[in-house]
Design an enzyme around this catalytic site. Sequence first.
Site, PDB file in Angstrom:
ATOM      1  N   THR A 168       0.822  -0.807   0.098  1.00 42.35           N
ATOM      2  CA  THR A 168      -0.171  -0.657   0.467  1.00 42.35           C
ATOM      3  C   THR A 168       0.544   1.480  -0.313  1.00 42.35           C
ATOM      4  O   THR A 168       0.184   1.908   0.146  1.00 42.35           O
ATOM      5  CB  THR A 168      -1.756   0.341   1.109  1.00 42.35           C
ATOM      6  OG1 THR A 168      -0.045   0.153   2.225  1.00 42.35           O
ATOM      7  CG2 THR A 168      -2.186  -1.060   0.966  1.00 42.35           C
ATOM      8  N   HIS A 193     -19.823 -26.406 -16.909  1.00 40.02           N
ATOM      9  CA  HIS A 193     -19.038 -25.878 -15.156  1.00 40.02           C
ATOM     10  C   HIS A 193     -19.546 -23.898 -15.140  1.00 40.02           C
ATOM     11  O   HIS A 193     -19.915 -23.719 -14.241  1.00 40.02           O
ATOM     12  CB  HIS A 193     -18.653 -26.427 -14.408  1.00 40.02           C
ATOM     13  CG  HIS A 193     -17.748 -25.892 -13.237  1.00 40.02           C
ATOM     14  ND1 HIS A 193     -18.234 -26.947 -12.585  1.00 40.02           N
ATOM     15  CD2 HIS A 193     -17.212 -25.078 -12.441  1.00 40.02           C
ATOM     16  CE1 HIS A 193     -17.632 -26.438 -10.987  1.00 40.02           C
ATOM     17  NE2 HIS A 193     -16.997 -25.405 -11.704  1.00 40.02           N
ATOM     18  N   GLU A 194     -18.535 -23.391 -15.905  1.00 42.95           N
ATOM     19  CA  GLU A 194     -18.486 -22.267 -16.006  1.00 42.95           C
ATOM     20  C   GLU A 194     -19.655 -20.932 -16.987  1.00 42.95           C
ATOM     21  O   GLU A 194     -19.882 -20.672 -15.789  1.00 42.95           O
ATOM     22  CB  GLU A 194     -17.304 -21.416 -16.523  1.00 42.95           C
ATOM     23  CG  GLU A 194     -15.674 -22.327 -16.369  1.00 42.95           C
ATOM     24  CD  GLU A 194     -15.846 -22.200 -15.373  1.00 42.95           C
ATOM     25  OE1 GLU A 194     -15.950 -20.840 -14.433  1.00 42.95           O
ATOM     26  OE2 GLU A 194     -15.081 -22.812 -14.248  1.00 42.95           O
ATOM     27  N   HIS A 202     -21.884 -21.328 -13.457  1.00 48.46           N
ATOM     28  CA  HIS A 202     -21.337 -19.740 -12.805  1.00 48.46           C
ATOM     29  C   HIS A 202     -22.007 -18.843 -13.220  1.00 48.46           C
ATOM     30  O   HIS A 202     -22.151 -18.064 -12.215  1.00 48.46           O
ATOM     31  CB  HIS A 202     -20.340 -19.942 -12.140  1.00 48.46           C
ATOM     32  CG  HIS A 202     -19.401 -21.322 -11.708  1.00 48.46           C
ATOM     33  ND1 HIS A 202     -19.303 -21.145 -10.317  1.00 48.46           N
ATOM     34  CD2 HIS A 202     -18.156 -22.075 -12.047  1.00 48.46           C
ATOM     35  CE1 HIS A 202     -19.029 -22.172  -9.593  1.00 48.46           C
ATOM     36  NE2 HIS A 202     -18.644 -22.400 -10.380  1.00 48.46           N
ATOM     37  N   ASP A 212     -14.230 -24.602  -5.284  1.00 44.29           N
ATOM     38  CA  ASP A 212     -15.603 -24.057  -5.098  1.00 44.29           C
ATOM     39  C   ASP A 212     -16.458 -24.110  -3.398  1.00 44.29           C
ATOM     40  O   ASP A 212     -16.850 -23.981  -3.129  1.00 44.29           O
ATOM     41  CB  ASP A 212     -16.546 -24.618  -6.387  1.00 44.29           C
ATOM     42  CG  ASP A 212     -16.303 -24.032  -7.513  1.00 44.29           C
ATOM     43  OD1 ASP A 212     -15.817 -22.931  -6.922  1.00 44.29           O
ATOM     44  OD2 ASP A 212     -16.458 -24.619  -8.421  1.00 44.29           O
TER      45      ASP A 212
END
Length: 618
Positions: free
Chosen positions: A208, A426-427, A430, A502
């Site tokens: 930062t 699968h994607e 999502h 997941d």
Amino acid sequence: MIQNKWFRFGFTLLVVGIVAVAGYLYFFQPRQPTAYISISQLGEDAQLGTVKTIAVDGTTINVTYTDGTTAKSVKAAGDSGIEETLNNLNVSPDRIAAVEITYEKPSQWSDALPLLLGFLPLIFIGAMLFFFLRRAQSGNNQMLAFGKSRARLSSRDKPAITFADVAGVDEAKQELQEVVEFLKEPAKFTALGARIPRGVLLIGPPGTGKTLMARAVAGEANVPFFSISGSEFVEMFVGVGASRVRDLFATAKKNSPCIVFVDEIDAVGRHRGAGLGGSHDEREQTLNQILVEMDGFDTDTHVIIVAATNRPDILDPALLRPGRFDRRVIIDRPDMNGRKQILEVHIKGKPMSDEVDLGAVAKLTSGFSGADIENLVNEAAILAARRAKKATGMDELQESIEKVLAGPERKSRLIQQEEKRIVAYHEAGHALVMQILPNCDPVYKVSLNSRGSALSYTMQLPEDDRYLHRRAKFMDDLAGVFGGQAAEEIVFGDITTGAADDLKSATDLARAMVTRYGMSDKLGLRTFGAREEMVFLGREISERRNYGEKTAREIDEEIKKIIATAYAKATQVIQAYRDVLDAIASRLMLAESIDGTELAMLVRRSTAVPIPAPVSNS
């Protein structure tokens, strides 16, 4: 120091040269066996006419015969010449005249070389003694310098870093502006009896800009800047760290007004009593010396100690009390405006195309630190150079964002067609659930290309910076996480190991909802489990159960219920929008990646009816 170095080098080179020459002359000079004859034998051979040449070298006579053989003889030191010697040996004058007689000039090295070879061992021993004495003296100097501070003084020749080079931390700049004013005009504060903070602790996540901020304070005040890491104080030998601390503060007082920056102070400033001897005792002595030196500062010393850490919770309380590190400055991850300002700082001197929208890039980089943004701009410039472009474009910046978030693309990974179809669904699961549910963040990109360790990925990017999270959002996020496995089960009637990550992230989030955030209607508004830091041979973080077995079973039941509710919601969305799921998967099989705009178009074309209201988790 440089002269001594060259002197040692020259002396060593001379000794090595002498040894090499002597060794060559002694061992490698070609030698032939030479016979020695008496002087009377030489006379007889000369009378017989078998002597071809005679070379006289002092008292040594080198004889060469007509058949090519050689021999040596020795004449008396008082003889005037070899002719007189041969004449005394009854050699006829005509035989003497037939022999070629030469006299060699005596060489200065002929007598000196044996003497040199005799003194060579003494020279070698003397050189070794000299070498070891110099090393011992150098070792003593190093031992004396072992306890000296290793702080580095920033060179005045380099361009000074100012607050203009630090962006996205306006509040921290305001806090540190008083330090700059004190170093510039200390009388302004002392006249009113004010005491400037002796120490400033910069707290924030890695990357930062804590070190950059400390340099900016020194650059604004135009004072010497000493920098050192906390780990450089501690050594294996007892007392070295404390000695370095004393030397550092003594040097700082001589150069006041100045700034001393200690990076990663948690390496030496941890809670005392965190060990059972050894290096921990040395670390504690070093910390004690720091406490004493900081408490001993006079009000007119004009030395500011700036330290940085990303773990303030483990620092010793005595280090944080008033009079030492009085002021704590939080340097957090920048917001959207801060990220845009940081981008403007880092693109200076880098050609950018006109299509680059820094506001859009700042929106896509939620959660990025200053170091992440610097890395992003650098990766984009490298990518533009690889593509032989004259300026960095928006495409390079967007691809660099994906590289920073998900890792480098792995185009060499080959996937079988059947597995590719499973991954595509699968994607697609999502992406579909995240796009339909209202509380999920917008989908930025869906791709079947491998990045880092991920076989494929669905990337979400929030539209705005968010600091509070609602339970409804958590439930929609959990449903989005389970969208992939739900799609596999609906389409193929089976599930794969692709949802391992997941399941882990969903379980962690559900457990946090129950045990930390009080989002369980059954267990009520309380937390479960106390996080403790145990001190034994170092600090360890553990969780202590402050509840019984019955409550533990209820916690497990609530976690299971939340996960089941989220999975049911994901299944409901996929069944309702099955045509969209097939369309997204087919497009992924063909193009391998789609962005959020194309995904939204595929969803809008669907003829499915809206799904019912979300299922409650109560």
